[in-house]
Design a protein around this motif. Sequence first.
Motif, PDB file in Angstrom:
ATOM      1  N   UNK A   1      24.083  37.398  30.535  1.00  0.00           N
ATOM      2  CA  UNK A   1      25.033  37.686  29.458  1.00  0.00           C
ATOM      3  C   UNK A   1      24.328  38.199  28.214  1.00  0.00           C
ATOM      4  N   UNK A   2      23.174  37.623  27.878  1.00  0.00           N
ATOM      5  CA  UNK A   2      22.444  38.111  26.705  1.00  0.00           C
ATOM      6  C   UNK A   2      21.983  39.546  26.899  1.00  0.00           C
ATOM      7  N   UNK A   3      21.557  39.878  28.100  1.00  0.00           N
ATOM      8  CA  UNK A   3      21.139  41.259  28.359  1.00  0.00           C
ATOM      9  C   UNK A   3      22.335  42.208  28.422  1.00  0.00           C
ATOM     10  N   UNK A   4      23.487  41.687  28.865  1.00  0.00           N
ATOM     11  CA  UNK A   4      24.691  42.510  28.810  1.00  0.00           C
ATOM     12  C   UNK A   4      25.025  42.854  27.359  1.00  0.00           C
ATOM     13  N   UNK A   5      24.903  41.869  26.468  1.00  0.00           N
ATOM     14  CA  UNK A   5      25.145  42.126  25.048  1.00  0.00           C
ATOM     15  C   UNK A   5      24.176  43.179  24.524  1.00  0.00           C
ATOM     16  N   UNK A   6      22.914  43.047  24.911  1.00  0.00           N
ATOM     17  CA  UNK A   6      21.928  44.044  24.473  1.00  0.00           C
ATOM     18  C   UNK A   6      22.281  45.428  25.010  1.00  0.00           C
ATOM     19  N   UNK A   7      22.778  45.439  26.253  1.00  0.00           N
ATOM     20  CA  UNK A   7      23.193  46.717  26.829  1.00  0.00           C
ATOM     21  C   UNK A   7      24.339  47.337  26.048  1.00  0.00           C
ATOM     22  N   UNK A   8      25.308  46.522  25.696  1.00  0.00           N
ATOM     23  CA  UNK A   8      26.435  47.050  24.921  1.00  0.00           C
ATOM     24  C   UNK A   8      26.015  47.413  23.496  1.00  0.00           C
ATOM     25  N   UNK A   9      24.892  46.857  23.036  1.00  0.00           N
ATOM     26  CA  UNK A   9      24.390  47.243  21.725  1.00  0.00           C
ATOM     27  C   UNK A   9      23.590  48.530  21.757  1.00  0.00           C
ATOM     28  N   UNK A  10      23.347  49.039  22.992  1.00  0.00           N
ATOM     29  CA  UNK A  10      22.676  50.331  23.102  1.00  0.00           C
ATOM     30  C   UNK A  10      21.257  50.278  23.631  1.00  0.00           C
ATOM     31  N   UNK A  11      20.755  49.083  23.975  1.00  0.00           N
ATOM     32  CA  UNK A  11      19.395  49.002  24.509  1.00  0.00           C
ATOM     33  C   UNK A  11      19.374  49.507  25.949  1.00  0.00           C
ATOM     34  N   UNK A  12      18.224  50.080  26.341  1.00  0.00           N
ATOM     35  CA  UNK A  12      18.100  50.624  27.701  1.00  0.00           C
ATOM     36  C   UNK A  12      17.998  49.498  28.705  1.00  0.00           C
TER      37      UNK A  12
ATOM     38  N   UNK B   1      20.311  35.263  19.474  1.00  0.00           N
ATOM     39  CA  UNK B   1      20.773  36.549  20.006  1.00  0.00           C
ATOM     40  C   UNK B   1      22.285  36.725  19.959  1.00  0.00           C
ATOM     41  N   UNK B   2      23.014  35.714  19.541  1.00  0.00           N
ATOM     42  CA  UNK B   2      24.471  35.817  19.544  1.00  0.00           C
ATOM     43  C   UNK B   2      24.947  36.583  18.304  1.00  0.00           C
ATOM     44  N   UNK B   3      25.827  37.585  18.470  1.00  0.00           N
ATOM     45  CA  UNK B   3      26.355  38.296  17.296  1.00  0.00           C
ATOM     46  C   UNK B   3      27.162  37.341  16.425  1.00  0.00           C
ATOM     47  N   UNK B   4      27.178  37.587  15.101  1.00  0.00           N
ATOM     48  CA  UNK B   4      27.882  36.660  14.192  1.00  0.00           C
ATOM     49  C   UNK B   4      29.364  36.516  14.517  1.00  0.00           C
ATOM     50  N   UNK B   5      29.992  37.614  14.954  1.00  0.00           N
ATOM     51  CA  UNK B   5      31.426  37.533  15.205  1.00  0.00           C
ATOM     52  C   UNK B   5      31.767  36.686  16.431  1.00  0.00           C
ATOM     53  N   UNK B   6      30.754  36.371  17.268  1.00  0.00           N
ATOM     54  CA  UNK B   6      30.998  35.570  18.472  1.00  0.00           C
ATOM     55  C   UNK B   6      30.696  34.086  18.255  1.00  0.00           C
TER      56      UNK B   6
END
Length: 1575
Positions: free
Chosen positions: A994-1005, A1045-1050
Amino acid sequence: MTESSMKKLASTLLDAITDKDPLVQEQVCSALCSLGEVRPVETLRACEEYLRQHDKLVHPYRAAVLRAMERVLSSRASELDKDTASTIILLASNEMTKTKDLVWDWQQAASGVLVAVGRQFISKVMEELLRRLHPGTLPHCAVLHTLASLSVANAFGVVPFLPSVLSSLLPVLGMAKQDTVRVAFCSALQRFSEGALEYLANLDRAPDPTVRKDAFATDIFSAYDVLFHQWLQSREAKLRLAVVEALGPMSHLLPSERLEEQLPKLLPGILALYKKHAETFYLSKSLGQILEAAVSVGSRTLETQLDALLAALHSQICVPVESSSPLVMSNQKEVLRCFTVLACSSPDRLLAFLLPRLDTSNERTRVGTLQVVRHVINSAAAQMEDKKPFILSSMRLPLLDTNSKVKRAVVQVISAMAHHGYLEQPGGEAMIEYIVQQCALPPEQEPEKPGPGSKDPKADSVRAISVRTLYLVSTTVDRMSHVLWPYLLQFLIPVRFTGALTPLCRSLVHLAQKRQEAGADAFLIQYNAHASLPSPYAVTGRLLVVSSSPYLGDGRGVAALHLLSVLHPNIHPLLGQHWETTVPLLLGYLDEHTEETLLQEEWEEKLLMFLRDTLAIISDNAWICQLSLELCRQLPCYDEAPQEKNFLYKCIGTTLGAASSKEVVRKHLQELLETARYQEEAEREGLACCFGICAISHLEDTLAQLEDFVRSEVFRKSIGILNIFKDRSENEVEKVKSALILCYGHVAARAPRELVLAKVESDILRNICQHFNTKVLGVKVETKDPALKLCLVQSVCMVSRAICSSTQAGSFHFTRKAELVAQMMEFIRAEPPDSLRTPIRKKAMLTCTYLVSVEPALNEQARADVIRGCLHSVMALLPEPKEEDGGCQKSLYLETLHALEDLLTSLLQRNMTPQGLQIMIEHLSPWIKSPRGHERARALGLSALLLRYFLEHLRVSALVPFHNLGLLIGLFSPRCADLWPATRQEAVDCVYSLLYLQLGYEGFSRDYRDDVAERLLSLKDGLVHPDPAILFHTCHSVGQIIAKRLPPDQLISLLLTMFEALGDPEKNCSRAATVMINCLLQERGGVLQEKVPEIVSVLRSKLQEAQGEHVLPAAQHSVYLLATQHCSAVVSSLLGSPLPLDSHACMLWRALAVEPRLAAQVLGLLLEKMSRDVPFKESRAFLLGRTPDRVATLLPLSATCALFEVMSTSAAGPAVLELYPQLFVALLLRVSCTVGVQLPRNLQAQERRGASPALAARNLEPCSSAVDTLRSMLLRSSSEDVVQRMDLEGGWELLRTSAGHEEGAARAMAEHAGPRLPLVLKTLACTHSSVYENQRVTTTAFLAELLNSNVANDLMLLDSLLESLAARQKDTCASVRRLVLRGLANLASGCPDKEKMEFRTASIRLFGHLNKVCHGDCEDVFLDQVVGGLAPLLLHLQDPQATVASACRFALRMCGPNLACEELSAAFQKHLQEGRALHFGEFLNTTCKHLMHHFPDLLGRLLTTCLFYFKSSWEDVRAAAPLFTGFLVLHAEPRQQPQVDLDQLISALQILLKDPAPEVRTRAAEALGRLVKLA
């Protein structure tokens, strides 16, 4: 070392030889031997002198000295001079004969000395012994014993003296009446004879080569006459055996005519003794010697004794041998030696006796006879040469015996025959076949129990012996090569020899290689000349098929492939080059694997590829057709081996696929369909595989043949016949249909994809459905056979997979898809939900997996039905079966789970969006929260798999928020503490993905690796540990990573989800949720200020719902963490808690006191809240003339209650002390202004109803509340004396009343306020002008009472007190003025051992600690102190006080680095760790070695210290000192001798030899033995 020192050393030890303790005595002897090793002459002279001077020394001690002398002489006799030797010989002779009585240990010791000297000085010894032989007098038994021993030890030296010896002994032989003397004579005569025989056999090395047997013959015969005719008749068994032992070697020295004359009496006499003695070894040994002597002289009378001899010897060989009895085994060998002698002299008579006995049915007789036959074949080969046919023919009945002991004996006989050319004779083939038959025995048919001495029962089994025999005969007996090649090939094919394939192949490989070396002509097999040999097609098929199970039969796969490789010229001339490269690859693959790791399908595919390549190279249709015919013929051979038969079907399919003749292909396929055993599941599968493989090259013909078979008379006729037997017909017909359905499935799976799509619906599925007859076909006919269902599912699965793997799958529209999916789901739902009995569920899900991927797509409802149905079918199964419950069941379970995983990922693939992922997780959510652990484990495993799949296939085209991240992490992260370790691991994987999914949605390769997220993987090991502390610490670390690693809105959604988890029925998960909530608050709480009221409210509500005892402490910690960041907001939120405070609210307040700084901040805020509002309000609704009611205000009341809870915690003590003046004054004034104040009406009603169980059991009345809080404050500030005084005088009650509260306050407070009064007065000064009269009264009363105490003077407070009171004289309140006057009036009246032990321990540890700090200039000085303390520390490792010994360990470890010797320091660190057992001797030896190597100059100093400890009062330390001394000397060099005062050391050790403790004496003797080194 001076001679006097050496003499003193020896005499000191000799004086200690009389020690009563046997261990000490043994050590003294060892020490003497140590002296003797270095200075043998001086040591021996000292011993001789000691024995001579101590004539009255009792014999056990004399024997000890003599034994020490013997040990020295055994290695140092060559260093003696003649005078010393003579002295020792005389001493030993005198010692040996000093008493006529038999004192065996003493006399044997003296005899040993003479024998040892006699090895170098035989003449002098013999001269002394001959001097002891007096004419007409019986010699001493010890003299006889010594003469006998010398004859063995030095035959060349003694034999020349034998005539003299015999001439002295023989005349007195008749005088021996005692059995012991006679036994001694017999032993001597036996040794004399053996010595003489050795001498005569080695005349080339003898000192006098002219000596002949005649020199002894007459004397020996005289002795023989006495022994045989007189002594042998004795009733004493020991004497009879001694006579027999002597007669054996004596018989070789008898004159020939005398021997011939005596044999008729001698042989029966010996044989008669077999019945009298249980131990017959000595009889047999002597008998063998007598027989050898008789044969050597060509005795003719031996023939007359032969029958009796053979019968007696045969009965001996038939005695069952117990391997635990060495004498019985030795007897067998001697008896066989007798048979060898007789075989060489009378072979015909021997065989005439033996061979008929092979026909008997008695096991012992037959086994014994076979042993003898084997022995004579080996030992009398020349005599048996012309008897071979008779011996072979006599083996006919033993070959039929089923007894395993007989079988073993037969195999051993055949082995002997092979070595001597028997098997080349007619009838030899039967022997070879017998060996092969025994090699084929299965291991389970070896029921015999092993003997007690047998290490490996399997090694002695009939099969094991036969296997070894066949290989040895094939590889080591050259003459057997032409017998076994190619004869052994005919045993490869018959089924009954299957168990022998491995040894057969190994033997044939060796034989073939030898033939190849001899030349091509010798190797090529002439099949025409050997009609019984199998064809090359049969050999190829057989070896290839048995290789499919390579580890059966001791690894027959390797053996078969080796043989196949070497036989290639005899199989086809074109195969050589290809097989030379491919067969080693196959063998290498087997070498890389074991039976457990080999993948059967992969291995079979390699073999089939090998076959395909072979057929392609041969490329001869006739050859290929012949091979296919032979393979079909071998099918019945594998009826009992289903796996190998299955592979044979695949080989047939492969071969037919390579055939170019369609007629042959159709013909063989028809025969296979007609002859298959459809009732066998493996056979149905094999037949289907065959058709599938064949369809690769012949699709049209294969399908046509299947349809022809269904239409054929054979099929219809079989159906008709089966219908007659209605009960079984349906089942058997369905088995045939099952096979046909499977055939279509395999055809679809293997045939070329470009051809299959056109046939799928028109031919393949049509026929499958036609044979199944279910609603899929539109006809409702329920089948009863689960096998038919399974076959349908398998076939539809293979068809679906074939469609999916086709390059044209995207354009293919599968019209039957929805119908087939529904059918599969029906099958799945029909399976029992709690058990796994058949693979139908697995296969059906696998089929759905492929069907999902085919167009058209399923609608949403159908997808949901598939997911729910499959999850319910698998998740509810009972826990995963263990290995012991059945490997097949476990395998089926795992395969079913994998099938579900594949189906879910296939469905997810169709909707790769966050919403699609959410839908899948929602389906799994009930199982993730299941109360059953195995269901949770499966659900988490599936979730982790789906998340990994989603992550691996994530494609983000635009930066979008992953809106449900917090919810998903909140769902999975508490599972990191699940009771099931597997669930915990999977939960971490879910969070990781899930943390890597978040990074993926943030634009990381996709290949980006985040350091923080990667730490999750390293934490997984901590989740395996069952220790809760480790487990929850790991959960905390997981929470930290999430927080980073959790975004503030979450964050708030995650927290709220976590709060829901507090009520999880799985307590561990609830605890993990609390840990992670607190971690998140700690790491990210700073951004939550606006959410504090919501969080506190949720926490309070969850505390009402949650049952776990862990929830409350965690909630307290949560409030604490929030307060550290938002103290004011938390205090305000908690003050909103309804009154009276329930127990949970109380605990939350108390949580704010755990840290002093925060507690002080909270107390300050509460004081501020308490004083911000008015303490009460006066009621306006009152009667005329009545005093108005005072009602407490809510905020100060809440603050007062909160203060009580905060200060009731012991951790609040420092904060209370810090705010003591403010708290004391504020609470005192709060008491004064709440006297008589009422509760608000709503709270009064609650008070009357009584507090609920969840509420704190405290009085809410305002004044009482304030009093309780003040009392709590005093207790928490260590003012217990104030509280006690108030308790005794009823002060607390006075405080609660309006009339006397000021007196109660004044008396106790003023007297016990102590040093805190100045600050209290300073704070009180601010309250003089309070608007509340009661507060001014209380303040004045307090000041007035202070003037009644000496404390005012003591603290120099008088001036300030008077000034304060004077200022109040004009107060408007009369009570205040009255109290001022009272104040002014008050002014006018105004263990010794234990201590030693503790001291020693402390001083030693201090010495160790000093090693850490002594560096620089003090190093050299301190090193000298370390060296000085080294010996005491080492010796006190044996201190009787464990604490002292432990301190010594510590000190030595600390000293090690300062000694500048790495080896010594390492030894200290290795041996002296706390808690480790110390082998003191080993450690001391190592230490002394390093000390003497690195510090040789310390020897004298260390020895001097040891001398001091010789007088220690502790036995263990006293014993350690000489041990230390001995090891120092052991590792010292001779050049260090000047450092040692040897005489002083010897004297000190001499004293220790008289120590009362045996251990001390032993160590002293050991040290004395080592002092000889310092020469």
